[in-house]
Write a protein that holds these residues in place. Structure first.
Motif, PDB file in Angstrom:
ATOM      1  N   PRO A  87      70.757  57.623  33.595  1.00 40.04           N
ATOM      2  CA  PRO A  87      70.549  57.658  35.042  1.00 40.04           C
ATOM      3  C   PRO A  87      71.641  58.353  35.846  1.00 40.04           C
ATOM      4  N   ASP A  88      72.743  58.735  35.217  1.00 41.41           N
ATOM      5  CA  ASP A  88      73.918  59.148  35.983  1.00 41.41           C
ATOM      6  C   ASP A  88      73.652  60.312  36.936  1.00 41.41           C
ATOM      7  N   MET A  89      72.888  61.304  36.492  1.00 41.12           N
ATOM      8  CA  MET A  89      72.699  62.519  37.291  1.00 41.12           C
ATOM      9  C   MET A  89      71.343  62.571  37.979  1.00 41.12           C
ATOM     10  N   LEU A  90      70.709  61.428  38.112  1.00 42.01           N
ATOM     11  CA  LEU A  90      69.360  61.387  38.666  1.00 42.01           C
ATOM     12  C   LEU A  90      69.263  62.060  40.025  1.00 42.01           C
ATOM     13  N   MET A  91      70.051  61.625  40.980  1.00 43.04           N
ATOM     14  CA  MET A  91      69.913  62.131  42.338  1.00 43.04           C
ATOM     15  C   MET A  91      70.316  63.602  42.437  1.00 43.04           C
ATOM     16  N   GLN A  92      71.351  63.999  41.693  1.00 46.01           N
ATOM     17  CA  GLN A  92      71.742  65.413  41.686  1.00 46.01           C
ATOM     18  C   GLN A  92      70.633  66.279  41.106  1.00 46.01           C
ATOM     19  N   ALA A  93      70.010  65.795  40.032  1.00 45.98           N
ATOM     20  CA  ALA A  93      68.951  66.574  39.385  1.00 45.98           C
ATOM     21  C   ALA A  93      67.749  66.736  40.307  1.00 45.98           C
ATOM     22  N   LEU A  94      67.370  65.668  41.004  1.00 44.99           N
ATOM     23  CA  LEU A  94      66.239  65.774  41.923  1.00 44.99           C
ATOM     24  C   LEU A  94      66.548  66.757  43.053  1.00 44.99           C
ATOM     25  N   ALA A  95      67.768  66.698  43.565  1.00 43.26           N
ATOM     26  CA  ALA A  95      68.149  67.634  44.628  1.00 43.26           C
ATOM     27  C   ALA A  95      68.146  69.071  44.115  1.00 43.26           C
ATOM     28  N   THR A  96      68.645  69.266  42.907  1.00 41.94           N
ATOM     29  CA  THR A  96      68.668  70.601  42.313  1.00 41.94           C
ATOM     30  C   THR A  96      67.255  71.128  42.107  1.00 41.94           C
ATOM     31  N   TYR A  97      66.381  70.292  41.590  1.00 45.01           N
ATOM     32  CA  TYR A  97      64.984  70.688  41.377  1.00 45.01           C
ATOM     33  C   TYR A  97      64.328  71.117  42.680  1.00 45.01           C
ATOM     34  N   TYR A 120      57.125  68.510  42.515  1.00 48.38           N
ATOM     35  CA  TYR A 120      56.501  67.249  42.103  1.00 48.38           C
ATOM     36  C   TYR A 120      57.417  66.604  41.073  1.00 48.38           C
ATOM     37  N   ALA A 121      58.025  65.487  41.473  1.00 49.84           N
ATOM     38  CA  ALA A 121      59.029  64.833  40.637  1.00 49.84           C
ATOM     39  C   ALA A 121      58.569  63.449  40.218  1.00 49.84           C
ATOM     40  N   MET A 122      58.746  63.160  38.947  1.00 52.02           N
ATOM     41  CA  MET A 122      58.459  61.835  38.405  1.00 52.02           C
ATOM     42  C   MET A 122      59.770  61.248  37.869  1.00 52.02           C
ATOM     43  N   VAL A 123      59.995  59.965  38.135  1.00 49.40           N
ATOM     44  CA  VAL A 123      61.207  59.289  37.669  1.00 49.40           C
ATOM     45  C   VAL A 123      60.812  58.137  36.758  1.00 49.40           C
ATOM     46  N   ALA A 124      61.637  57.909  35.736  1.00 53.70           N
ATOM     47  CA  ALA A 124      61.337  56.886  34.742  1.00 53.70           C
ATOM     48  C   ALA A 124      62.255  55.680  34.926  1.00 53.70           C
ATOM     49  N   ALA A 125      61.698  54.513  34.628  1.00 51.93           N
ATOM     50  CA  ALA A 125      62.483  53.277  34.720  1.00 51.93           C
ATOM     51  C   ALA A 125      61.978  52.278  33.694  1.00 51.93           C
ATOM     52  N   ASN A 126      62.906  51.464  33.198  1.00 55.69           N
ATOM     53  CA  ASN A 126      62.532  50.312  32.386  1.00 55.69           C
ATOM     54  C   ASN A 126      62.081  49.216  33.337  1.00 55.69           C
ATOM     55  N   VAL A 127      60.874  48.741  33.140  1.00 56.51           N
ATOM     56  CA  VAL A 127      60.331  47.720  34.037  1.00 56.51           C
ATOM     57  C   VAL A 127      59.718  46.612  33.181  1.00 56.51           C
ATOM     58  N   ILE A 128      60.243  45.423  33.341  1.00 59.56           N
ATOM     59  CA  ILE A 128      59.724  44.262  32.619  1.00 59.56           C
ATOM     60  C   ILE A 128      59.490  43.139  33.620  1.00 59.56           C
ATOM     61  N   ALA A 129      58.234  42.717  33.727  1.00 56.05           N
ATOM     62  CA  ALA A 129      57.866  41.640  34.634  1.00 56.05           C
ATOM     63  C   ALA A 129      57.320  40.470  33.826  1.00 56.05           C
ATOM     64  N   ALA A 130      57.645  39.265  34.273  1.00 63.27           N
ATOM     65  CA  ALA A 130      57.167  38.048  33.615  1.00 63.27           C
ATOM     66  C   ALA A 130      57.010  36.969  34.671  1.00 63.27           C
ATOM     67  N   GLU A 131      56.531  35.824  34.251  1.00 66.58           N
ATOM     68  CA  GLU A 131      56.269  34.744  35.203  1.00 66.58           C
ATOM     69  C   GLU A 131      57.553  34.160  35.776  1.00 66.58           C
ATOM     70  N   SER A 132      58.666  34.296  35.051  1.00 67.89           N
ATOM     71  CA  SER A 132      59.946  33.767  35.522  1.00 67.89           C
ATOM     72  C   SER A 132      61.041  34.787  35.294  1.00 67.89           C
ATOM     73  N   GLU A 133      62.120  34.666  36.070  1.00 69.09           N
ATOM     74  CA  GLU A 133      63.273  35.550  35.901  1.00 69.09           C
ATOM     75  C   GLU A 133      63.858  35.391  34.499  1.00 69.09           C
ATOM     76  N   GLU A 134      63.938  34.163  34.038  1.00 65.75           N
ATOM     77  CA  GLU A 134      64.561  33.884  32.742  1.00 65.75           C
ATOM     78  C   GLU A 134      63.777  34.545  31.611  1.00 65.75           C
ATOM     79  N   GLU A 135      62.445  34.447  31.667  1.00 62.21           N
ATOM     80  CA  GLU A 135      61.635  35.032  30.600  1.00 62.21           C
ATOM     81  C   GLU A 135      61.738  36.550  30.616  1.00 62.21           C
ATOM     82  N   THR A 143      64.739  57.837  45.685  1.00 59.85           N
ATOM     83  CA  THR A 143      64.478  59.093  44.983  1.00 59.85           C
ATOM     84  C   THR A 143      63.440  59.968  45.671  1.00 59.85           C
ATOM     85  N   GLY A 144      62.577  59.379  46.497  1.00 62.42           N
ATOM     86  CA  GLY A 144      61.484  60.146  47.079  1.00 62.42           C
ATOM     87  C   GLY A 144      60.529  60.679  46.030  1.00 62.42           C
TER      88      GLY A 144
END
Length: 333
Positions: free
Chosen positions: A191-201, A215-230, A298-299
């Motif tokens: 993720p370090d250069m995300l914002m610079q890369a989008l601006a450059t693009y 047209y920019a797509m950004v990737a993220a790890n997303v994990i949702a569950a019924e509780s924060e702990e899970e 990120t827009g």
């Protein structure tokens, strides 16, 4: 609503095998299609026991054959590992089999360690330096064949296969802009250069008939569950996988543990936290707040969701919960 898409690494969970990983990928793709996800992408990695999608085009065909409407593609094909003509033939074949549903995302990294990259390429002079020329050549193979053209991509010539550039630095961002291509940033692990890369693009983007505006797509790890702990517990599988990779001991996707601090040292965890900084983990409410800020910052035009979860049912449930957030995010925007 901003499109949500899926990045699948065809994970091989501990206790399972590659065949099960492929069944899980198809199951996830069918689930994502029913939930309204826009794309389902698979990534090329080699010599990694926990990732089954090395023959990426083959797995794309498996997923596309088992779905009906969702776009299926590569996130990405590591172009330095392949001759552009062969990639054009593979994806021309996929496009002929599944018209209007195939994406071709390209990266310039090897997708593996250097020793394996040498075994893959045979030509030891092949490297990412020729990536711009290879991208241009690959695009050319999809153009209609000229009269008398001696070599053509069959299938491939004359077929419309959308090409994306993927990257984790400024190089591919600038190239994507100059070539009027859509761009996806690998912020889920770099993720370090995300914002610079989008601006450059956006700065270097040149409108064309194929794409009028960036047209920019950004990737993220997303994990949702019924509780924060899970959710946090499910996340420890990916955290362990990253620690193992940095230790030089890649393996199958491990089951979750209660405390990641019991598995890795402080410096190891600091590296993992930095690499996985664009991760949104928790209940749907927590994830919604995180994604809202991420998309506003990120827009981005599209969100690429990935989730390395050991238990397949928990993985399906996470993508289901995340899909329910799209309308809320649209209303917030």
């Amino acid at each position: 609503m901003i499109p949500f898409s899926v990045l699948d690494l065809a994970p091989v969970p501990a206790g399972a095998d590659v065949s099960q990983a492929f069944r899980n990928s198809l199951s996830l793709a069918q689930h994502a299609e029913a939930l309204g996800y826009h794309r389902f992408w698979l990534a090329e990695h080699h010599n990694m026991p926990g990732i089954a999608s090395a023959a990426t085009a083959v797995v794309i065909g498996h997923v596309a054959a088992g779905t009906k409407s969702i776009r299926v593609g590569s996130g990405g094909i590591m172009l330095p590992n392949h001759a552009p003509l062969m990639v054009a033939e593979q994806f021309g074949t996929l496009e002929a089999l599944f018209p209007g549903r195939i994406d071709l995302g390209l990266g310039r990294a090897p997708g593996t360690d250097q020793r394996t990259a040498r075994a893959l390429r045979r030509n030891l002079d092949a490297n990412g330096d020729s990536f711009p020329q290879d991208v241009v050549e690959l695009r050319g193979w999809f153009q209609p064949a000229a009269p008398g053209q001696a070599v053509r991509a069959v299938p491939g010539a004359g077929l419309s296969v959308p090409i994306w550039l993927l990257g984790s630095s400024l190089f591919s961002a600038q190239l994507a802009g100059m070539l009027s291509l859509p761009f996806a940033f690998a912020s889920h692990f770099a993720p370090d250069m995300l914002m610079q890369a989008l601006a450059t693009y956006r700065e270097h983007f040149r409108p064309s008939e194929q794409l009028q505006k960036p047209y920019a797509m950004v990737a993220a790890n997303v994990i949702a569950a019924e509780s924060e702990e899970e959710a946090k517990r499910l996340f420890t599988s990916l955290q362990q996988q990253f620690v193992n990779l940095r230790r030089g001991t890649p393996g199958l996707l491990p089951p979750p543990i209660d405390r990641i601090e019991s598995y890795a040292s402080g410096p190891e965890l600091a590296n993992v936290h930095r690499a996985l900084a664009r991760s949104y983990i928790g209940t749907p409410e927590t994830v919604r707040a995180g994604l809202e800020g991420f998309l506003r910052e990120t827009g981005a035009d599209e969100l690429l969701v990935t989730a390395q979860i050991h238990d397949h049912k928990a993985r399906l449930r996470s993508f289901e919960l995340v899909a329910g957030l799209r309308e809320q995010l649209a209303l917030a925007a």
